[in-house]
Scaffold this active site. Structure first.
Site, PDB file in Angstrom:
ATOM      1  N   CYS A  12      53.733  54.224  51.368  1.00  0.00           N
ATOM      2  CA  CYS A  12      54.406  55.167  52.259  1.00  0.00           C
ATOM      3  C   CYS A  12      54.022  56.586  51.849  1.00  0.00           C
ATOM      4  O   CYS A  12      53.324  56.789  50.845  1.00  0.00           O
ATOM      5  CB  CYS A  12      55.929  54.984  52.187  1.00  0.00           C
ATOM      6  SG  CYS A  12      56.641  55.475  50.597  1.00  0.00           S
ATOM      7  N   HIS A  41      57.189  51.454  41.721  1.00  0.00           N
ATOM      8  CA  HIS A  41      57.471  50.078  41.323  1.00  0.00           C
ATOM      9  C   HIS A  41      56.323  49.153  41.705  1.00  0.00           C
ATOM     10  O   HIS A  41      56.427  48.350  42.632  1.00  0.00           O
ATOM     11  CB  HIS A  41      58.784  49.612  41.954  1.00  0.00           C
ATOM     12  CG  HIS A  41      59.992  50.103  41.230  1.00  0.00           C
ATOM     13  ND1 HIS A  41      61.231  50.211  41.803  1.00  0.00           N
ATOM     14  CD2 HIS A  41      60.148  50.535  39.955  1.00  0.00           C
ATOM     15  CE1 HIS A  41      62.099  50.683  40.914  1.00  0.00           C
ATOM     16  NE2 HIS A  41      61.452  50.897  39.797  1.00  0.00           N
ATOM     17  N   HIS A  74      61.119  58.363  42.397  1.00  0.00           N
ATOM     18  CA  HIS A  74      62.532  58.034  42.589  1.00  0.00           C
ATOM     19  C   HIS A  74      63.461  59.192  42.234  1.00  0.00           C
ATOM     20  O   HIS A  74      64.646  59.149  42.558  1.00  0.00           O
ATOM     21  CB  HIS A  74      62.911  56.819  41.730  1.00  0.00           C
ATOM     22  CG  HIS A  74      62.053  55.626  41.978  1.00  0.00           C
ATOM     23  ND1 HIS A  74      61.126  55.175  41.067  1.00  0.00           N
ATOM     24  CD2 HIS A  74      61.942  54.807  43.053  1.00  0.00           C
ATOM     25  CE1 HIS A  74      60.507  54.115  41.546  1.00  0.00           C
ATOM     26  NE2 HIS A  74      60.976  53.870  42.758  1.00  0.00           N
ATOM     27  N   CYS A  96      60.046  62.008  45.744  1.00  0.00           N
ATOM     28  CA  CYS A  96      59.808  61.861  47.185  1.00  0.00           C
ATOM     29  C   CYS A  96      60.666  62.868  47.947  1.00  0.00           C
ATOM     30  O   CYS A  96      61.855  63.026  47.651  1.00  0.00           O
ATOM     31  CB  CYS A  96      60.156  60.436  47.617  1.00  0.00           C
ATOM     32  SG  CYS A  96      60.137  60.203  49.403  1.00  0.00           S
ATOM     33  N   GLU A 126      66.519  55.434  41.696  1.00  0.00           N
ATOM     34  CA  GLU A 126      66.778  56.450  42.719  1.00  0.00           C
ATOM     35  C   GLU A 126      68.268  56.732  42.821  1.00  0.00           C
ATOM     36  O   GLU A 126      68.699  57.897  42.875  1.00  0.00           O
ATOM     37  CB  GLU A 126      66.244  55.987  44.071  1.00  0.00           C
ATOM     38  CG  GLU A 126      66.534  56.964  45.205  1.00  0.00           C
ATOM     39  CD  GLU A 126      66.235  56.412  46.580  1.00  0.00           C
ATOM     40  OE1 GLU A 126      66.991  56.714  47.518  1.00  0.00           O
ATOM     41  OE2 GLU A 126      65.242  55.663  46.721  1.00  0.00           O
ATOM     42  N   CYS A 190      64.927  56.450  54.779  1.00  0.00           N
ATOM     43  CA  CYS A 190      63.595  56.971  55.092  1.00  0.00           C
ATOM     44  C   CYS A 190      63.133  56.415  56.437  1.00  0.00           C
ATOM     45  O   CYS A 190      63.229  55.213  56.695  1.00  0.00           O
ATOM     46  CB  CYS A 190      62.620  56.583  53.980  1.00  0.00           C
ATOM     47  SG  CYS A 190      60.900  56.949  54.347  1.00  0.00           S
ATOM     48  N   ASN A 220      62.374  48.006  48.129  1.00  0.00           N
ATOM     49  CA  ASN A 220      62.026  47.958  49.552  1.00  0.00           C
ATOM     50  C   ASN A 220      61.223  46.706  49.888  1.00  0.00           C
ATOM     51  O   ASN A 220      61.309  46.183  50.995  1.00  0.00           O
ATOM     52  CB  ASN A 220      61.292  49.237  49.972  1.00  0.00           C
ATOM     53  CG  ASN A 220      59.899  49.337  49.392  1.00  0.00           C
ATOM     54  OD1 ASN A 220      58.955  48.795  49.936  1.00  0.00           O
ATOM     55  ND2 ASN A 220      59.747  50.039  48.283  1.00  0.00           N
ATOM     56  N   SER A 262      55.260  50.473  47.872  1.00  0.00           N
ATOM     57  CA  SER A 262      54.555  50.732  46.607  1.00  0.00           C
ATOM     58  C   SER A 262      53.307  49.872  46.451  1.00  0.00           C
ATOM     59  O   SER A 262      52.720  49.838  45.361  1.00  0.00           O
ATOM     60  CB  SER A 262      55.500  50.481  45.418  1.00  0.00           C
ATOM     61  OG  SER A 262      56.633  51.303  45.499  1.00  0.00           O
TER      62      SER A 262
END
Length: 694
Positions: A12, A41, A74, A96, A126, A190, A220, A262
């Site tokens: 991303c 990650h 994070h 981010c 995070e 996000c 995610n 990731s």
């Protein structure tokens, strides 16, 4: 079997940004570079960064000397920034932007004394960072069940971990509202995550099974797998292509592939190659089955037909499936190529079997008269034709060559065919992947410039069973750089003038590549005049001639000078500014004893305080200001000492006097007697005596 890859699979924006920042930081900064915790990650990416020189520390206390610390994507708690500053570490914040938005929102709510609820995993880094931005006051709930157990608050602010599922977030909001709280909702999920999850659901509904690629600790990625399972299809979460079991794929007509935020592009590419490998195995098994089924029918043919078939077999050199033979191209069509391999009829190479990459025009690959090696796919199809593959013959030869090259550390040549997520696909006889971080010695922003370029690289990883080839062009460039550096240092002499390219600017100077060695051009050696920053003289990418001032071969350090190859402005000062001439000048700085003025870049003179005006001047700023353009008269020039005495007062003496209107005349001031009884200071009387000393 059809393989469908989700359009939004892989890195991303935030992850890509963090990885690019880390690699750019490694190239631009001196000293060791660390990340505070894993940058993202994904163990494969972290391992690649470690091999490049970016190490992971879990606490700032693990760092004992100077260096640079990268805040991972994070985010972290605020006190980390303070501790890093106290330890004198350089800090690069790769948080981010979407995570930063959550941190700022939580911080603002706390300042307004509004209780905060974070929907997310309390153990995720995070979320732990977000709690830190609330001074530890935020409450964390993972789902609606935990939300029901919260105390009732008259007012609440609710945010989400950026990778949360939208439906879970909405369920928590619904529960909190039912409890009677006035809820301020901040949907901080996000956008890329939400879109990725929606696309994964649609993909799962279209295919027979789904492969979800990503790190085992990636939140995610786990959520993508959960979402795909709701479609009632088999879902397999894997970290690498090696984990795929072919037994999962048997009997499936279509398989979907999606990947967490990731997951680098090269892993997605490996998985696609692995799927192609499975498809080829299935095709080979099917072909063998068909041959076996046709065999009894052949045995029942009349004896004459069998004899004729035997004669034909001799004529076609007993071609069998899997043979590699040499043939001559006799015809090139848009859909296929005909090759004479000594059989009773020409063999056919379908366009898809010409190369391991997409072919728009067969003429780009082969021409009539070319002698090529081909692999026999079918010794005879339903129409009696021999079906051949140039791609498989090239691959067989390439695998053996690549293995030898890797074992001996030799360089391989190839052509860049495609730009994919995370790197380049290179044709070296087989499809090889060149990660973006290994394309050049430094960070490359635009990979498209390498498309169709012939490159040299080294094979750093090879797995024929998995159809996996990883290249490094950086390794070749580093070796070349080391050789050039060694040769240059051996032959470099002080006083030598050499051409260089400015690679990097710092506050204290510029690093100039002089052909394998980055020499330091200190700010004091850039110009004959004073400058505040190197960017006033040079820019990154400038080509210039520099003089070698010092060579430290033991420590491989070179000091360079730029002003030494430029004309010294003091060489002809006496001719350009003769005594008695009146010239224009610019005030550059003030001192208690006078004003320094610039006649031209690199040439400055002094107007002593006694020569600023006809009257007594207590401080120079009564008469002139820095940056002011003035007229001065040259009193004396000492070129060797680089000193010029100037005067504003003498210029005023040479101007024709004009009567001053009464209204503009200064009012008469009462003069207080000095201690010695006079009204004139010593400076007024003998200022010129001290002027030369100043």
């Amino acid at each position: 079997m059809k393989v469908k890859v989700a359009a939004k699979a892989g890195f991303c924006f935030g992850v890509k940004r963090a990885v690019e920042m880390a690699r750019k930081c490694l190239h631009d900064r001196d000293g060791p570079v660390y990340t505070l915790g894993p940058l993202i990650h994904n163990d494969q990416v972290i391992g690649a960064l470690a091999r490049e020189g970016i190490n992971v520390v879990n606490d700032l206390d693990e760092i004992t000397g100077p260096g640079t610390v990268i805040i991972r994507s994070h985010g972290v708690v605020p006190c980390v920034y303070q501790r890093a500053e106290q330890k004198g570490l350089n800090l690069v914040d790769a948080t981010c932007p979407f995570v930063r938005k959550v941190q700022n929102t939580v911080n603002d709510l706390v300042k307004q004394d509004i209780p905060v609820v974070v929907v997310g995993d309390p153990l995720h880094p995070e979320v732990q960072g977000i709690i830190g931005w609330s001074d530890g006051r935020a409450l964390v709930v993972a789902d609606a069940g935990q939300a029901e157990k919260l105390d009732k608050f008259p007012k609440l602010g609710v945010v989400a971990q950026t990778t949360q599922r939208q439906d879970n977030f909405e369920q928590v909001i619904s529960v909190l509202k039912k409890n009677g709280s006035r809820v301020q909702v901040y949907n901080t999920i996000c956008l890329a995550t939400a879109e990725r999850q929606r696309e994964a659901m649609e993909l799962a509904q279209e295919v027979d099974a789904v492969l979800v690629l990503g790190g085992k600790t990636s939140a995610n990625t786990a959520k993508l797998a959960q979402i795909c399972r709701t479609a009632g299809k088999p879902v397999y979460q894997v970290e690498t292509a090696e984990e795929i079991d072919f037994a999962w794929l048997k009997g499936l007509r279509s398989v979907g592939v999606t990947a967490g935020a990731s997951t680098p592009g090269w892993i997605i590419e490996e998985v696609c190659c692995r799927m192609m490998d499975f498809e080829e195995n299935v095709n080979e098994e099917t072909m063998e089955t068909q041959v076996e089924e046709q065999q009894p029918e052949a045995e029942s043919e009349p004896q004459e037909d069998m004899n004729q078939e035997m004669e034909d077999a001799v004529e076609v050199k007993n071609l069998r499936n899997g043979d590699i033979v040499t043939g001559v191209v006799v015809q090139v069509n848009q859909e296929e190529v005909l090759v004479d391999v000594g059989a009773k009829s020409e063999g056919v190479v379908p366009i898809r079997e010409l190369s391991n990459f997409n072919v728009d025009s067969p003429q780009d690959i082969v021409k009539v008269g070319d002698e090529i090696k081909v692999y026999v796919l079918k010794s005879e199809d339903n129409e009696g034709r021999v079906i051949l593959s140039k791609e498989k013959a090239d691959a067989e030869e390439a695998w053996a060559r690549l293995e030898e090259n890797m074992n001996e550390g030799q360089v391989v040549s190839g052509t860049v065919r495609e730009v994919v997520k995370g790197g380049l696909l290179v044709d070296v006889g087989v499809r090889a992947f060149l990660p973006a971080s290994l394309v050049d010695r430094g960070y490359v922003e635009d990979l498209s410039k390498y498309l169709n370029m012939d490159i040299e690289a080294k094979v750093i990883e090879l797995n024929r069973a998995r159809r996996k080839v990883i290249l490094s062009r950086k390794a070749v460039l580093e070796e070349e750089y080391a050789r050039n550096r060694e040769n240059l240092l051996a032959n470099l002499e002080e006083g030598q003038v050499i051409r260089g390219i400015v690679r990097r600017l710092t506050n204290f100077g510029a690093f100039v590549d002089i052909g394998g060695v980055d020499g330091l051009l200190h700010i004091s050696e850039m110009a004959w005049y004073r400058i505040n920053h190197p960017s006033e003289v040079v820019q990154v990418g400038d080509e210039l001639d520099v003089k070698v001032l010092r060579v430290d071969r033991e420590n491989e350090k070179v000091s360079l000078g730029l002003k030494q190859v430029l004309a010294n402005p003091w060489d002809n000062v006496a001719e350009k500014y003769p005594v008695g001439s009146i010239i224009n000048a610019k005030v550059v700085r003030l001192a208690p004893f006078g004003a320094f003025v610039q006649l031209e870049p690199g040439v400055e003179g002094l107007v002593h305080i006694s020569h600023l005006a006809d009257r007594h001047v207590a401080t120079p700023d009564e008469v002139v200001q820095e940056g002011e353009e003035i007229r001065v008269k040259v009193l004396s020039v000492a070129s060797e000492e680089k000193r010029i005495r100037l005067s504003i007062r003498e210029v005023d003496h040479e101007r024709p006097s004009k009567p001053i209107p009464r209204e503009n005349q200064p009012k008469k001031q009462e003069v207080q007697p000095a201690n010695d009884g006079g009204t004139v200071t010593i400076g007024d009387l003998v200022g010129d005596i001290f002027e030369k000393q100043e």
